[in-house]
Design a protein around this motif. Structure first.
Motif, PDB file in Angstrom:
ATOM      1  N   THR A 249       0.941  -1.109   0.149  1.00 19.04           N
ATOM      2  CA  THR A 249       0.155   0.016  -0.017  1.00 19.04           C
ATOM      3  C   THR A 249       0.852   1.235   0.042  1.00 19.04           C
TER       4      THR A 249
ATOM      5  N   GLY B 110     -10.793  -2.134   0.489  1.00 18.29           N
ATOM      6  CA  GLY B 110     -10.622  -2.258  -0.683  1.00 18.29           C
ATOM      7  C   GLY B 110      -9.149  -2.811  -0.999  1.00 18.29           C
ATOM      8  N   ASP B 111      -8.231  -2.589  -0.207  1.00 17.53           N
ATOM      9  CA  ASP B 111      -6.840  -3.176  -0.560  1.00 17.53           C
ATOM     10  C   ASP B 111      -6.887  -4.552  -0.240  1.00 17.53           C
ATOM     11  N   THR B 112      -5.723  -5.159  -1.002  1.00 18.57           N
ATOM     12  CA  THR B 112      -5.472  -6.711  -1.114  1.00 18.57           C
ATOM     13  C   THR B 112      -4.303  -7.058  -0.117  1.00 18.57           C
TER      14      THR B 112
ATOM     15  N   ARG C 120      -1.832 -10.365   1.421  1.00 17.78           N
ATOM     16  CA  ARG C 120      -1.541 -11.951   1.218  1.00 17.78           C
ATOM     17  C   ARG C 120      -1.477 -12.624   2.760  1.00 17.78           C
TER      18      ARG C 120
ATOM     19  N   ALA D 130      -4.355 -14.779  -1.574  1.00 18.96           N
ATOM     20  CA  ALA D 130      -4.456 -13.193  -1.353  1.00 18.96           C
ATOM     21  C   ALA D 130      -6.086 -12.955  -1.100  1.00 18.96           C
TER      22      ALA D 130
ATOM     23  N   ARG E 243      -9.255  -9.850  -0.565  1.00 19.95           N
ATOM     24  CA  ARG E 243      -9.531  -8.390  -0.424  1.00 19.95           C
ATOM     25  C   ARG E 243     -10.313  -7.940   0.449  1.00 19.95           C
TER      26      ARG E 243
ATOM     27  N   SER F 261     -12.364  -6.187   3.059  1.00 20.82           N
ATOM     28  CA  SER F 261     -13.957  -5.423   2.817  1.00 20.82           C
ATOM     29  C   SER F 261     -14.292  -4.532   3.914  1.00 20.82           C
TER      30      SER F 261
END
Length: 880
Positions: free
Chosen positions: A100, A152-154, A156, A167, A169, A171
């Motif tokens: 990020t 919204g970020d992903t 791992r 991975a 996402r 919420s």
């Protein structure tokens, strides 16, 4: 004859009869009202404890025994009393990674939970949404801060067991208010439970969890576990002890039915266990504070009855000359005692009902307490009216009964020895029961029952008795040996008759001493009760501030100087104190680290000296200010790592510039046992400027907001609007109802009003009523003085001198005894306070009201007697 006697009593002795009945009324009403408080308090403790539990049972599926989660789930649902049950899966992750803002953040190990559909709505206290949506993959607040991740970020997830990363996402971001119980080791003893919940937590839908971690469950079952989270019926008895017995019995029964396939983590039983202990402390408050008041009311009734002892003996002598037997005399006294008992018990119960409605919101007087209080009223009436009359009837002769004034015996040396022995015994018991390791409420390991060490009552009881004896002896000695001093003191009031007044008081010192001692006991009861209740309320607020942090507290992963300025501009906010909340590794142990501004945190956080060891709050903050790398550690940390003052402590902190852990040296300077918003076990406190310089970030995680103690809820609502939904805002009044022990959280305002109100009544009655009745018995003395030429101011000097003596001597003795008693009560009942008080709280306004009411009652009684003394002396002597 009984009807004639009763009619004569009501016609000619109605005042004294009413006064005695009022003493019984006060005793009955106080006991019945406190019984209502106990009943209401126990019910409140039980309901409050039950409400604080989000998941009643966490049933650990024992995979090692071949148990299948679906079978355990079905068995739990079939148990009587189960309202709902859902499976929750846990898996250990080797780490988390997020890319990020052009940087990469990595974390250490974490925990990934699989939650079934509807979990958040069924168990609303477990998960609280802070940002984003509640459906999908959710990050715990601290995890989101560590990864710099947002909805919204992903990210791992590094799966354990050699499995490749997965991975997902994000919420939403959530808070886990009950993380300690959520991540408990079911079936493990308390000492082996994790010191803190995991720092990195990911919540996933159950279907996604099984896709990602199903292979891990097959390959490494030791890294995966399943719990059945259960809601149970809360139809439990009002008494916490009875509710605890039923709740734990149901949990044990469930384990028997599961036959080794599951272990029950009984969260409901745990909170009820604490509540039943607090219920015993509430009972102790009744015994320590209520019983002395009831005993004092009984003493008041006795004093009122004894004020007419001389007249009663004359009446008995007259009846005996006319042929009345001892049995007849006792029977007439029994009629009088019966009237007093009926009037007192009925009036007391009626008054208790009114008090219950006003102070305890109409919870009702339990039948058992009503009967017990009425029984006490009957015993008081018998002890104050019947027994003295029976004693006089059997022991006194006609000649002695007609004697107007009896010679007062001089206290023997044995009484001084007794008084000293009682006080020495009180001191010895107090030292034994106020030691560091002393426990008033005992909870032996492995036993389901609690016990109270009632030996602690001996200390205050012996102090009451010893103080009473000492006050009696000192006042009696002053009236016998201090006549020249008293005459000099009475001269401004009695004038030339000061010597005569002193001689009269010395000759009738029995009545005077009784008034002084009763007033002293009433004042001591009022002072000790007022100080204890004020200290209790003070510590309840301190406990709430310790947990909440301030009047209003704002938390968010990152709070900037701009946020602080916005909040400071909110109307009603006086000061905003930023508090850094970081995490640091002490060796391999991850602990909370709080960065403070040493010059302002003492006032902003309302730090108590009792929070620290090795110095006061101010002195230890001065050390942080003088030496920026100074570090305060919790008592548990100092013990676990064998730290000594001056030792270097190397902490690993996250560097905001690199995102990596960095070793930062600190110097151990002291121990902090409690700190606002900090956990109870392991944490660290350091200088915020030093942390900011070494980590490259001065961002705060918490803002402590001072509103001056008013308008906290309104300020909290405004702060929420200013900072947005991502900020978690709490206010002190709301926290005070849910934090600390259930006893501390119980609102004792009603009990305080009842106790202090009764103390005022007893103080006024002890001063005014007893003095008035005593002066009424000395009408003959005043009439003779008037015949001999005493007029106006000189005649009133007899009355006002005695009133002044009773007020000064009784007030002084009561203040000293009450202060010592309050110190003893606070120390002995230290288990009630969390944290212990730095000092007792003195309710000056109440004590001023007590003094005013008592002086007013004494003045009214003296004024009425002085006015009555102006009657024609011959008419007065003719009536006598």
């Amino acid at each position: 004859m009984i009807k004639i006697w009763l009619s004569g009593l009501l016609r000619t002795r109605s005042g004294r009869l009413t006064g005695t009945a009022l003493g019984v009324t006060v005793a009955v009403a106080l006991l019945a009202a406190l019984g209502a408080f106990l009943s209401t308090t126990r019910t409140t403790m039980t309901s409050q404890s039950v409400r604080s539990v989000a998941v009643d049972w966490q049933v650990q599926v024992q995979v090692a025994t071949g148990a299948q989660p679906q079978n355990v789930l079905a068995a739990i649902r079939d148990l009587p009393g189960t309202r709902a049950a859902l499976p929750v899966d846990y898996a250990q992750a080797d780490g988390l990674t997020a890319h990020t803002g052009g940087t990469t953040q990595n974390t250490g190990t974490g925990m990934v939970l699989g939650l079934p559909t509807g979990y958040a709505s069924m168990f609303p206290g477990e998960v609280r949404l802070l940002a984003g949506r509640e459906h999908g993959v959710l990050l715990a607040q601290q995890t989101a801060a560590n990864l710099h991740a947002a909805p919204g970020d992903t990210i791992r997830i590094q799966r354990a067991g050699g499995l490749p990363p997965v991975a997902v996402r994000v919420s939403g971001v959530v808070d886990l208010p009950l993380a300690d119980s959520l991540f408990q080791k079911v079936g493990a003893p308390s000492q082996s439970q994790p010191s803190a919940p995991p720092d990195n937590v990911v919540l996933m839908p159950a279907r996604s969890w099984h896709t990602a971690f199903g292979p891990l469950a097959s390959a490494r079952p030791d890294l995966v576990r399943t719990q059945i989270h259960t809601l149970r019926s809360h139809a439990l008895p009002a008494d916490p002890a009875a509710a605890y017995t039923i709740a734990t019995g149901s949990a044990h029964n469930a384990e028997v039915r599961l036959a080794g396939s599951g272990l029950v983590g009984d969260n409901l039983g745990s909170v009820l266990d604490a509540a039943r202990s607090d219920a015993l402390y509430a009972q102790l408050l009744f015994l320590f504070l209520g019983v002395p008041g009831a005993a004092l009311a009984a003493a008041l009734a006795w004093a009122v009855a004894q004020s007419g002892a001389g007249r009663r003996r004359k009446e008995q002598a007259l009846l005996r000359t006319r042929g009345a037997t001892v049995g007849r005399l006792v029977g007439l006294a029994a009629v009088e005692a019966g009237v007093v008992a009926v009037l007192g018990a009925a009036g007391g119960l009626a008054l208790a009902v009114v008090v219950d409605r006003l102070a305890f919101h109409g919870g009702g007087i339990p039948a058992a307490w009503a009967l017990a209080a009425s029984g006490v009223g009957i015993l008081v009436a018998a002890a104050t009216v019947l027994l003295p009359a029976r004693f006089d009837a059997r022991r006194a002769t006609v000649a002695s009964g007609r004697t107007a004034v009896a010679r007062r015996p001089v206290p023997r040396a044995a009484w001084w020895v007794l008084g000293g022995t009682l006080l020495a015994g009180s001191l010895a018991v107090f030292r034994a029961t106020s030691g560091t390791n002393y426990a008033l409420v005992l909870a032996p390991e492995g036993t389901p029952t609690l016990s109270v060490d009632y030996w602690a009552f001996a200390g205050p009881a012996l102090l009451w008795a010893g103080g009473t004896v000492l006050a009696w002896l000192l006042v009696d000695l002053a009236l016998r040996r201090g006549r020249p001093v008293l005459a000099w003191l009475f001269r401004p009031v009695a004038g030339a008759l000061s010597g005569t007044v002193t001689a009269a008081l010395s000759r009738q010192r029995g009545t005077v001493v009784r008034s002084v001692v009763l007033l002293a006991l009433a004042c001591a009861f009022a002072v000790s009760t007022g100080v204890f209740n004020s200290t209790y309320q003070q510590q309840a607020r301190v406990d709430a501030v310790l947990t909440n942090g301030a009047d209003v507290t704002v938390t968010r992963p990152v709070l900037t100087a701009s946020d602080t300025a916005k909040l400071a501009a909110v109307p009603g906010v006086r000061h905003v104190e930023p508090l850094q909340h970081r995490f640091a590794y002490v060796g391999a142990d991850l602990q909370d680290l709080y960065g403070v501004r040493p010059t302002s945190i003492v006032g902003a956080g309302r730090l108590q000296n009792g929070y620290f060891s090795g110095g006061t709050a101010r002195s230890l903050m001065d050390r942080l200010s003088a030496r920026p790398d100074a570090l305060l550690v919790s008592a548990e940390t100092a013990h676990d790592f064998v730290l000594h003052p001056g030792d270097q402590v190397r902490l690993r902190l996250t560097d905001a510039r690199t995102g990596q852990l960095r070793t930062v040296p600190f110097r151990f300077e002291g121990v902090v046992k409690e700190f606002p918003t900090a956990p109870k076990d392991s944490f660290l406190v350091a200088n915020a400027s030093y942390i900011a310089r070494t980590t490259g970030s001065d961002a705060a995680g918490t803002l402590l907001v001072d509103t001056g103690g008013i308008g906290q809820r309104q300020a909290a609502a405004k702060a929420k609007r200013v900072l947005g939904p991502s900020a978690h805002v709490t206010d002190l009044p709301s926290s005070q109802t849910v934090v600390g022990s259930s006893l501390t959280a119980v609102d004792l305002a009603g009990l305080t009003r009842v106790e202090l109100g009764f103390a005022l009544v007893i103080g006024a009655a002890a001063g005014g009523l007893v003095l008035a009745l005593g002066l009424a018995e000395r009408r003959r003395t005043l009439a003779l003085a008037s015949v001999l030429g005493a007029r106006g101011r000189r005649l009133a000097g007899f009355v006002w001198s005695e009133a002044a003596l009773v007020a000064v001597a009784g007030g002084a003795c009561g203040a000293v005894l009450g202060w010592v008693l309050s110190q003893m009560l606070v120390k002995v009942l230290s288990g009630v306070f969390d944290p212990p008080p730095d000092h007792v709280a003195v309710p000056w306004a109440y004590l001023a009201a007590l003094a005013g009411v008592t002086v007013a009652a004494l003045a009214a009684a003296a004024w009425a007697a002085a006015r009555h003394a102006k009657r024609p002396p011959l008419a007065e002597l003719r009536e006598l």
